[in-house]
Design an enzyme around this catalytic site. Structure first.
Site, mmCIF file in Angstrom:
data_model
loop_
_atom_site.group_PDB
_atom_site.id
_atom_site.type_symbol
_atom_site.label_atom_id
_atom_site.label_comp_id
_atom_site.label_asym_id
_atom_site.label_seq_id
_atom_site.Cartn_x
_atom_site.Cartn_y
_atom_site.Cartn_z
ATOM 1 C CG HIS A 234 81.733 54.232 0.475
ATOM 2 N ND1 HIS A 234 81.942 55.093 1.189
ATOM 3 C CD2 HIS A 234 80.831 54.568 -0.074
ATOM 4 C CE1 HIS A 234 81.068 55.784 1.208
ATOM 5 N NE2 HIS A 234 80.075 55.533 0.464
ATOM 6 C CE1 TYR A 243 76.374 54.480 3.112
ATOM 7 C CE2 TYR A 243 78.857 53.920 4.005
ATOM 8 C CZ TYR A 243 78.324 55.269 3.414
ATOM 9 O OH TYR A 243 78.198 56.916 2.266
ATOM 10 N NE ARG A 297 82.267 58.427 7.072
ATOM 11 C CZ ARG A 297 81.169 58.187 5.296
ATOM 12 N NH1 ARG A 297 81.435 56.924 5.539
ATOM 13 N NH2 ARG A 297 80.247 59.025 5.411
#
Length: 709
Positions: A234, A243, A297
């Site tokens: 991202h 990820y 996150r």
């Protein structure tokens, strides 16, 4: 003539028999339940690897028995709300995970459910429930990645028992995955395509997908593994634990799938994975806990333990795949073995660790995104990339603390304490306006710096990490806001009593309003030393919190905990305010009394220069926010902003330099004294050096100079 006729009839029988046998061998409808599926020779080993991979999954008959008991007549599970549309962690996918679990136990000879006809019936019932309903979430990821990924193992394990109708319906779902995007998203999609192609016996498509996966085993220009061995997704955003951890897991899985097949990974790929583990991922696991600052996150319940366990499983697998380096992976599995310092220059992220403590600081800049809020996760994390500095001496300090955090008082940050709700944004807004953000590291010690500028607040912040102490400096703290500004030292669970030294008088207390006379604070074996005192504020209160305030996947249940908060108050509309404090891990009362009496460092803290020098003169660090002169070691001059670290060795000075702006080609440095180095000059009692800095993707990386006296 008669012989010829008989011979001709015999040939027809042979041909007819061959056709029948070939038809049976190529039959993919599996109508004969006792027949074992066949794959072309070129795909046979690949298929065998896939089956073995899933059959080697951990067997838990008790948990499987509960799944069987909760399965309803229509094929649904009573424990799943099939109307749920939550974007993150869509729980409806658990249905496919449950079916996969049943299939593994049905096919595994060590399970008591092996070849159990009742379990077979339930597998068909549950699989049909999904195939007939085709449940969809509101997140593209589930349809293209999550559902195919969870469905494929069942299709392989149960292929012999599935009808053509079931397979046809399943293929419709699998076809949603296509090779596209980059980074881990591409790996997920390509893996689904590769396994779908295997199921359909499409050799060319298997080869294309395998290559697409291997193409991501490289230093990436965009998202993916970066030159400092951090991981981005991202945009330019650290995603080690999100990820980046999935990337490692899936690469190991795919390597295992295609090992010893025509589609196997190139030899260099295992070396790349090794470097990603040893130079990247291993830095953020300590004491069986995954660093909050590296998690992305995903600040979920028990998530730091879960991520650590996932990484350790990867390490166990790497020991088997990369046997020549098994000892290195074994050392990582003992998560306290690694001791050192590393600055990830592509991610504005710094780690300083020893066997008995772990410290990290997460920053952001115009180059680097600090964090993100996606799928209604990390909805309070607006400041998570603004210099969050976390110190742990055990694995309980920040374990599940997130519901109780004041998110405008994150450890290490300097923040305006306004009354507005924190903005919920995706990721583009999680940058600061700073360009001078970075660090220097020599592998043992290091310095992180952050010229902070966000939402009308400016501050020069630095963290000097030397052996078993972290010296934290701030200067130039300025804003026109009518709300007060606070620098937070820590916010963690209250563990035992709090000792406070005020004018050399030590007491136990639970609260300090605002005091300028505090020498030090000691809580949970972490000392906070104030060399020049400051407006110290302490509180230990029972606070209410809810996981629903962290991620909307959780129910709004109110919880309570005792929370320790320690900060420095800078008042309203501060102009060029400053702070200085030293973090002392594994401290005791005697340690703090000694350090307060015998100050361990010489500190300079201005808007232009922040420097720390050990009292014995063996080590020093300087953050030059502007070109200028420091008095460290008799005088050091630079012609450009930079960060320097110096260590006196026998007959030598080791100089470590970096450019946090990532924009300079060279820096000129003048040192007091005579040092010998190729290209250096000496005049008027000073040695002049021209430091040539890394460029391109290496910009911001530390360079080293070994200067002989």
């Amino acid at each position: 003539m008669k012989f010829v006729i008989i011979k001709h009839i015999f040939r027809l029988i042979v041909v007819y028999t061959t056709i029948i046998m070939f038809s049976i061998a190529c039959n993919t409808t599996n109508s004969d339940r006792n027949y074992n599926v066949k794959y072309p020779v070129v795909l046979a080993k690949f298929h065998e690897n896939v089956i073995n991979y899933y059959l080697n999954s951990e067997i838990d008959d008790r948990a499987t028995n509960i799944l069987i008991e909760n399965l309803q007549e229509d094929g649904s599970w009573s424990t799943i709300d099939y109307s749920n549309k939550v974007r993150g962690g869509w729980p409806v996918k658990n249905h496919l995970l449950h079916v996969q679990n049943l299939a593994i136990h049905y096919k595994n000879k060590t399970s008591r459910f092996y070849k159990d006809k009742d379990v077979l019936h339930k597998i068909h019932r549950a699989l049909n429930y999904w195939l007939n309903n085709d449940f969809l979430s509101t997140n593209w990821h589930d349809q293209h990645i999550g559902v195919p990924e969870l469905l494929l193992p069942t299709l392989f394990l149960m292929e012999n028992e599935l009808s053509k109708q079931q397979l046809d319906k399943a293929i419709v779902l699998l076809n949603r995955a296509k090779i596209k995007m980059s980074g881990q998203n591409k790996v997920w999609l390509s893996t689904n395509v590769m396994l779908r192609s295997l199921l359909l016996r499409k050799q060319d498509s298997v080869s294309i997908a395998s290559k697409a996966i291997q193409d991501e085993l490289k230093i990436a220009n965009g998202v993916g593994v970066k030159p400092d061995w951090s991981y981005h997704e991202h945009g330019a955003q650290l995603q080690f634990g999100n990820y980046g951890l999935s990337y490692l897991e899936d690469m190991i899985k795919c390597y295992t799938f295609v090992n010893n097949t025509p589609f196997q990974f190139e030899d260099s790929k295992i070396e790349f994975l090794r470097d990603y583990v040893l130079k990247g991922q291993q830095w953020v696991i300590w004491n069986n806990t995954y660093d909050v600052n590296a998690s992305g996150r995903q600040l979920f319940l028990n998530e730091q333990e879960k991520k650590a366990a996932r990484l350790k499983r990867c390490l166990e697998q790497m020991k088997l795949l990369d046997t020549a380096h098994a000892k290195a992976y074994e050392d990582v599995l003992n998560t306290k073995t690694l001791s050192g310092n590393k600055h990830f220059w592509k991610s504005d992220f710094h780690v300083h660790r020893r066997q008995d403590f772990y410290f990290s600081v997460k920053m952001s800049s115009k180059r680097v995104i600090g964090t993100e809020s996606v799928n209604q996760e990390n909805i309070q994390g607006y400041y998570m990339g603004d210099g969050v500095a976390l110190l742990s001496t055990h694995n309980e300090a920040y374990r599940n603390v997130f519901p109780f955090w004041d998110w405008k008082k994150l450890p290490g940050t300097t923040i305006i304490q306004d009354t507005l709700a924190l903005p919920i944004i995706k990721f583009s807004g999680f940058k600061t306006n700073g360009t001078f953000v970075g660090g220097v590291s020599n592998g043992k010690n290091g310095i992180a710096v952050m010229d902070y500028n966000r939402d009308g607040l400016a501050a020069k912040k630095s963290w000097f990490m030397f052996n078993d102490k972290v010296i934290c400096l701030g200067s130039g703290i300025t804003t026109n806001s009518d709300f007060p500004v606070t620098t937070t030292l820590n916010q963690s669970f209250l563990k035992g009593s709090v000792l406070v030294s005020e004018n050399n008088s030590v007491t136990r207390t639970s609260r300090v309003g605002v005091s300028q006379e505090i020498d030090w604070v000691l809580h949970d074996h972490i000392g906070y030393l104030f060399p020049n005192k400051g407006q110290v504020k302490l509180s230990t209160q029972i606070l209410e919190g809810s996981w629903n305030n962290v991620a909307k996947r959780y129910r709004p249940v109110i919880l309570t905990e005792n929370i320790f908060k320690l900060g420095l108050a800078h008042g309203k509309q501060p102009k060029n305010e400053k702070y200085e404090y030293i973090l002392v891990p594994n401290a005791s009362k005697d340690t703090m009394i000694h350090l307060n009496k015998n100050k361990p460092f010489k500190i300079v803290n201005t808007q232009k220069i922040q420097s720390v020098e050990s009292i014995d003169g063996t080590w020093a660090g300087i953050a030059f926010f502007k070109e200028g002169v420091s008095k460290v070691y008799g005088g050091i001059t630079v012609n450009k902003p930079c960060v320097l670290m110096l260590e006196h060795k026998e007959n030598a000075l080791v100089l470590s330099v970096s450019d946090p702006s990532h924009s300079l080609n060279k820096i000129k440095v003048n040192l007091k004294g005579y040092y010998i180095f190729e290209g250096s000059t000496y005049s008027n009692g000073q040695t002049q050096l021209t430091i040539h800095l890394p460029q391109g993707e290496q910009a911001g990386k530390t360079v080293f100079y070994h200067l002989s006296k």
